[in-house]
Design an enzyme around this catalytic site. Structure first.
Site, PDB file in Angstrom:
ATOM      1  N   LYS A 177       1.224  -1.114   0.251  1.00 20.14           N
ATOM      2  CA  LYS A 177       0.168  -0.190   0.150  1.00 20.14           C
ATOM      3  C   LYS A 177       0.690   0.931  -0.431  1.00 20.14           C
ATOM      4  O   LYS A 177       1.351   1.527   0.555  1.00 20.14           O
ATOM      5  CB  LYS A 177      -0.642  -0.053   1.268  1.00 20.14           C
ATOM      6  CG  LYS A 177      -2.262   1.394   0.985  1.00 20.14           C
ATOM      7  CD  LYS A 177      -2.333   1.410   2.119  1.00 20.14           C
ATOM      8  CE  LYS A 177      -1.577   2.275   3.580  1.00 20.14           C
ATOM      9  NZ  LYS A 177      -1.216   3.687   2.760  1.00 20.14           N
ATOM     10  N   GLU A 252       9.314   0.529  10.910  1.00 20.33           N
ATOM     11  CA  GLU A 252      10.646   1.505  10.438  1.00 20.33           C
ATOM     12  C   GLU A 252      10.232   2.283  10.270  1.00 20.33           C
ATOM     13  O   GLU A 252       9.469   3.506  10.172  1.00 20.33           O
ATOM     14  CB  GLU A 252      11.722   1.447   8.609  1.00 20.33           C
ATOM     15  CG  GLU A 252      12.509   0.381   8.440  1.00 20.33           C
ATOM     16  CD  GLU A 252      13.657   0.157   8.765  1.00 20.33           C
ATOM     17  OE1 GLU A 252      13.504   0.747   9.471  1.00 20.33           O
ATOM     18  OE2 GLU A 252      14.254  -1.200   8.701  1.00 20.33           O
ATOM     19  N   CYS A 286      13.767  10.165   7.803  1.00 19.36           N
ATOM     20  CA  CYS A 286      13.450  10.388   8.928  1.00 19.36           C
ATOM     21  C   CYS A 286      15.138  10.182   9.418  1.00 19.36           C
ATOM     22  O   CYS A 286      14.548  10.519  10.831  1.00 19.36           O
ATOM     23  CB  CYS A 286      12.978   8.604   8.517  1.00 19.36           C
ATOM     24  SG  CYS A 286      14.398   7.859   7.551  1.00 19.36           S
ATOM     25  N   GLU A 387       9.866  15.030  16.089  1.00 16.62           N
ATOM     26  CA  GLU A 387       9.884  14.075  14.688  1.00 16.62           C
ATOM     27  C   GLU A 387       9.192  16.004  13.647  1.00 16.62           C
ATOM     28  O   GLU A 387       8.251  15.892  14.370  1.00 16.62           O
ATOM     29  CB  GLU A 387       9.378  13.297  14.392  1.00 16.62           C
ATOM     30  CG  GLU A 387      10.229  13.271  12.856  1.00 16.62           C
ATOM     31  CD  GLU A 387       9.961  12.031  12.178  1.00 16.62           C
ATOM     32  OE1 GLU A 387       8.646  11.513  12.123  1.00 16.62           O
ATOM     33  OE2 GLU A 387      10.598  11.582  11.698  1.00 16.62           O
TER      34      GLU A 387
HETATM   35  P1  NAD Z   1       2.506   7.906   8.299  1.00 16.00           P
HETATM   36  O1  NAD Z   1       3.069   7.097   9.567  1.00 16.00           O
HETATM   37  O2  NAD Z   1       1.449   8.830   8.610  1.00 16.00           O
HETATM   38  O3  NAD Z   1       2.324   6.860   7.305  1.00 16.00           O
HETATM   39  C1  NAD Z   1       2.823   5.973   6.645  1.00 16.00           C
HETATM   40  C2  NAD Z   1       2.008   4.547   6.180  1.00 16.00           C
HETATM   41  O4  NAD Z   1       0.811   4.247   7.195  1.00 16.00           O
HETATM   42  C3  NAD Z   1       0.855   5.370   5.053  1.00 16.00           C
HETATM   43  O5  NAD Z   1       0.549   4.589   3.906  1.00 16.00           O
HETATM   44  C4  NAD Z   1      -0.345   6.030   5.638  1.00 16.00           C
HETATM   45  O6  NAD Z   1      -1.288   5.302   4.566  1.00 16.00           O
HETATM   46  C5  NAD Z   1      -0.295   4.312   6.781  1.00 16.00           C
HETATM   47  N1  NAD Z   1      -1.062   4.309   7.620  1.00 16.00           N
HETATM   48  C6  NAD Z   1      -1.723   5.968   8.617  1.00 16.00           C
HETATM   49  N2  NAD Z   1      -2.726   5.025   9.377  1.00 16.00           N
HETATM   50  C7  NAD Z   1      -2.554   3.662   8.621  1.00 16.00           C
HETATM   51  C8  NAD Z   1      -3.105   2.999  10.625  1.00 16.00           C
HETATM   52  N3  NAD Z   1      -4.136   3.382  11.169  1.00 16.00           N
HETATM   53  N4  NAD Z   1      -2.835   1.519   9.750  1.00 16.00           N
HETATM   54  C9  NAD Z   1      -2.206   0.399   9.022  1.00 16.00           C
HETATM   55  N5  NAD Z   1      -1.286   2.082   8.386  1.00 16.00           N
HETATM   56  C10 NAD Z   1      -1.842   3.630   8.372  1.00 16.00           C
HETATM   57  O7  NAD Z   1       4.049   8.346   7.859  1.00 16.00           O
HETATM   58  P2  NAD Z   1       3.771   9.547   6.678  1.00 16.00           P
HETATM   59  O8  NAD Z   1       3.509  10.906   7.356  1.00 16.00           O
HETATM   60  O9  NAD Z   1       3.152   8.656   5.725  1.00 16.00           O
HETATM   61  O10 NAD Z   1       5.729   9.511   6.759  1.00 16.00           O
HETATM   62  C11 NAD Z   1       6.014  10.054   7.535  1.00 16.00           C
HETATM   63  C12 NAD Z   1       6.669   9.459   8.421  1.00 16.00           C
HETATM   64  O11 NAD Z   1       7.546   8.628   8.226  1.00 16.00           O
HETATM   65  C13 NAD Z   1       7.720  10.019   9.119  1.00 16.00           C
HETATM   66  O12 NAD Z   1       7.362   9.619  10.165  1.00 16.00           O
HETATM   67  C14 NAD Z   1       9.414  10.095   8.740  1.00 16.00           C
HETATM   68  O13 NAD Z   1      10.402   9.909  10.402  1.00 16.00           O
HETATM   69  C15 NAD Z   1       9.038   8.153   8.631  1.00 16.00           C
HETATM   70  N6  NAD Z   1       9.561   7.141   7.666  1.00 16.00           N
HETATM   71  C16 NAD Z   1      11.052   6.903   8.259  1.00 16.00           C
HETATM   72  C17 NAD Z   1      11.206   5.468   7.987  1.00 16.00           C
HETATM   73  C18 NAD Z   1      12.881   5.058   8.172  1.00 16.00           C
HETATM   74  O14 NAD Z   1      13.301   3.979   7.153  1.00 16.00           O
HETATM   75  N7  NAD Z   1      12.634   4.845   9.609  1.00 16.00           N
HETATM   76  C19 NAD Z   1      12.023   6.167   5.969  1.00 16.00           C
HETATM   77  C20 NAD Z   1      10.798   7.244   5.669  1.00 16.00           C
HETATM   78  C21 NAD Z   1       9.926   7.548   6.722  1.00 16.00           C
END
Ligand code: NAD
Length: 500
Positions: A177, A252, A286, A387
């Site tokens: 997804k 992650e 991240c 963050e």
């Molecule tokens: P997010 O957590 O809002 O969303 C990530 C994904 O999860 C999206 O596809 C979203 O639709 C899905 N999602 C949201 N709510 C959900 C739920 N209740 N159940 C299952 N899936 C759900 O994050 P974002 O805003 O898309 O991305 C930014 C975040 O990602 C930051 O915190 C960043 O640090 C993190 N990030 C981490 C890494 C890593 O490798 N550690 C890499 C890139 C980004």
């Protein structure tokens, strides 16, 4: 504007509800794509297809060489289509063309690497246990089964490859997804997967939202493993949903990485390095270097250099090669970042550059924030602890290296870190004390598909990339082959079976 359907069981279809959603260009708010919006029913259908593809052996029983060849052809197609994919990625994510060109190159390279991992036989003898005349013992790694992959918006195609590549190389089937904010290149990837001839159900890509599709993927008992990249808050939710069926999780998550400049650092590199660490992709990484620790001795000089360079950074159309910083992903994200900037001011940090949306008329429709630097930051402030995921740097002055290390570790996160020094030994001693999954010395952001990447503490669970990352997509089996051969010598049977 492009239109995209779901990709499930080898077919492109509308969603069961026929609902769609729009993807917006964060530079000008134009609609760039209308996309079928997967719901719970679509998620269940895709999971069912992946289950059948796995259980019937459509993918796991294919030879390793055949699987590898299919993965390699995905890499080749990405290269063939890179000009188109680059444009789509810029329009969908707001990443600058300079950043996105690198992402495309790295996506193809990563997939090529994973295609090589796919031919590895994941079987090794267990030393110290096997003994001629007694037994042979092997550690065998087998695919977990059906993998649900959930990804964020900051590196849309790269993230999709980083999930599909190792999961498929290990022999799993996958439901992916993409983020609802950046579905375009993942859906182009679906077309590539289809064109190169993956069997139906092996790869399913369903665009949709987290609260319905994401939650279904995390909790559906037919899924064996969830591989999630995103925020720590959502990672916790995913883990709790996955716990209902005790499925494996790789998480992650977020970070608040500390960047420590030692007093013998080469400032010509460290100044640019610190800016690259925080402002690359508008701070939406991240492992961005969000907290900069400067020794008292260098503080003022270092600060005036970074401020001067920051003032020269050009915000603009991400398609222009002259643009250094594009927009952030959405209005919501921009407002969130602005909220953090306000909190920094309220808590007593000193705003030295940036701090608001630019007033230039040609940027008025984009979600822009000026690159922002705060000094006089206390490590306890919100801007040093939470963050922000935007172009905001917190500069913290330190007296002793021990103090810098203690403060660097004083966070719930532990994803990345950096140390700048001309003395590798000295830098290494500091690096080893940082509680983080990746630490760069005189460098930042160089993540390779060959080296493990992941977080300590609340930055995540598990590792991606390299052999370590491949193992995360496997179950471990102990295979014992008897060499004793005769009943008489198997004295341990006598513990339960009466002697005749
Ligand atoms: P997010 O957590 O809002 O969303 C990530 C994904 O999860 C999206 O596809 C979203 O639709 C899905 N999602 C949201 N709510 C959900 C739920 N209740 N159940 C299952 N899936 C759900 O994050 P974002 O805003 O898309 O991305 C930014 C975040 O990602 C930051 O915190 C960043 O640090 C993190 N990030 C981490 C890494 C890593 O490798 N550690 C890499 C890139 C980004």
């Amino acid at each position: 504007m492009r239109e995209y359907l779901l990709y499930s069981n080898g077919e492109f279809t509308e969603s069961a509800s026929k609902r769609t959603f729009e993807s917006i260009n964060p530079f000008n708010q134009e609609v760039v794509a209308r996309v079928a919006r997967a719901g719970i029913e679509d998620a269940q259908r895709a999971i069912g297809a992946a289950r059948i593809a796995f259980d019937k052996g459509l993918w796991p029983s294919m030879s390793r060489e055949e699987r590898s060849a299919l993965l390699k052809s995905v890499s080749d197609k990405i290269n063939d289509q890179k000009a188109d994919l680059e444009q789509l990625e810029v329009e969908d994510s707001g990443g600058t063309i300079r950043k996105v060109k690198e992402d495309l190159y790295l996506s193809a390279r990563a997939m090529s690497y994973f295609s090589k991992l796919a031919v590895m036989e994941l079987k090794e003898p267990i030393d110290g246990l096997s003994k001629p005349g007694f037994s042979q013992n092997f550690l065998v790694r087998e695919p977990v089964g059906v993998v649900a992959a959930i990804i964020p918006w900051n590196f849309p195609l790269k993230m999709a490859i980083w999930k599909l590549g190792p999961a498929l190389a290990a022999g799993n089937t996958v439901v992916l997804k993409p983020s609802e904010l950046t579905p375009m290149t993942a859906m182009e990837l679906a077309k590539i997967v289809h064109a190169v001839g993956f069997p139906p159900g092996v790869v399913n890509i369903i665009p949709g939202f987290g609260d319905d599709v994401g939650e279904e993927l995390a909790k559906n008992p037919m899924v064996d493993k969830v591989s999630f990249t995103g925020s720590t808050a959502v990672g916790k939710r995913v883990m709790s949903l996955a716990s209902e069926s005790l499925k494996k999780c790789t998480l992650e998550c977020g970070g608040k990485s500390a960047n420590i400049v030692l007093d013998d650092a080469d400032l010509d590199i460290a100044v640019d390095g610190a800016l690259y660490a925080i402002f690359y992709h508008q701070g939406q990484c991240c492992e961005a270097g969000t907290r900069l620790f400067l020794p008292e001795k260098l503080h003022d000089d270092f600060l005036s250099r970074i401020v001067e360079k920051t003032k020269k950074m050009r915000l603009g159309d991400p398609k222009a090669v002259t643009t250094d910083l594009g927009p952030v992903i959405s209005a919501k994200q921009r407002d969130r970042v602005v909220g953090y900037i306000k909190s920094g001011i309220e808590q007593g940090a000193k705003l030295v550059v940036g701090g608001s949306a630019p007033r230039t008329p040609d940027l008025k429709n984009g979600f822009f924030i000026e690159p922002t630097i705060f000094t006089n930051v206390e490590n306890t402030m919100k801007i040093a602890q939470e963050e922000i995921f935007g172009p905001v740097l917190s500069v913290i002055k330190y007296k002793t290296v021990e103090e810098a290390i203690q403060k660097a570790n004083d966070t719930v996160y532990g994803l990345g870190g950096g140390v700048w020094s001309k003395d590798n030994e000295k830098a290494m001693a500091v690096a080893r004390q940082l509680r983080a999954g990746t630490v760069w010395i005189n460098e930042w952001h160089l993540i390779s598909e060959k080296a493990p990447f992941g977080g300590y503490k609340q930055s995540g669970i598990g590792r991606e990339f390299g052999i370590e990352g491949l193992r995360e997509y496997t179950e471990t089996k102990h295979l014992h082959i008897d060499e004793v051969g005769t009943r008489e010598k198997k004295f341990w049977y006598d513990t339960v079976i009466p002697k005749e």
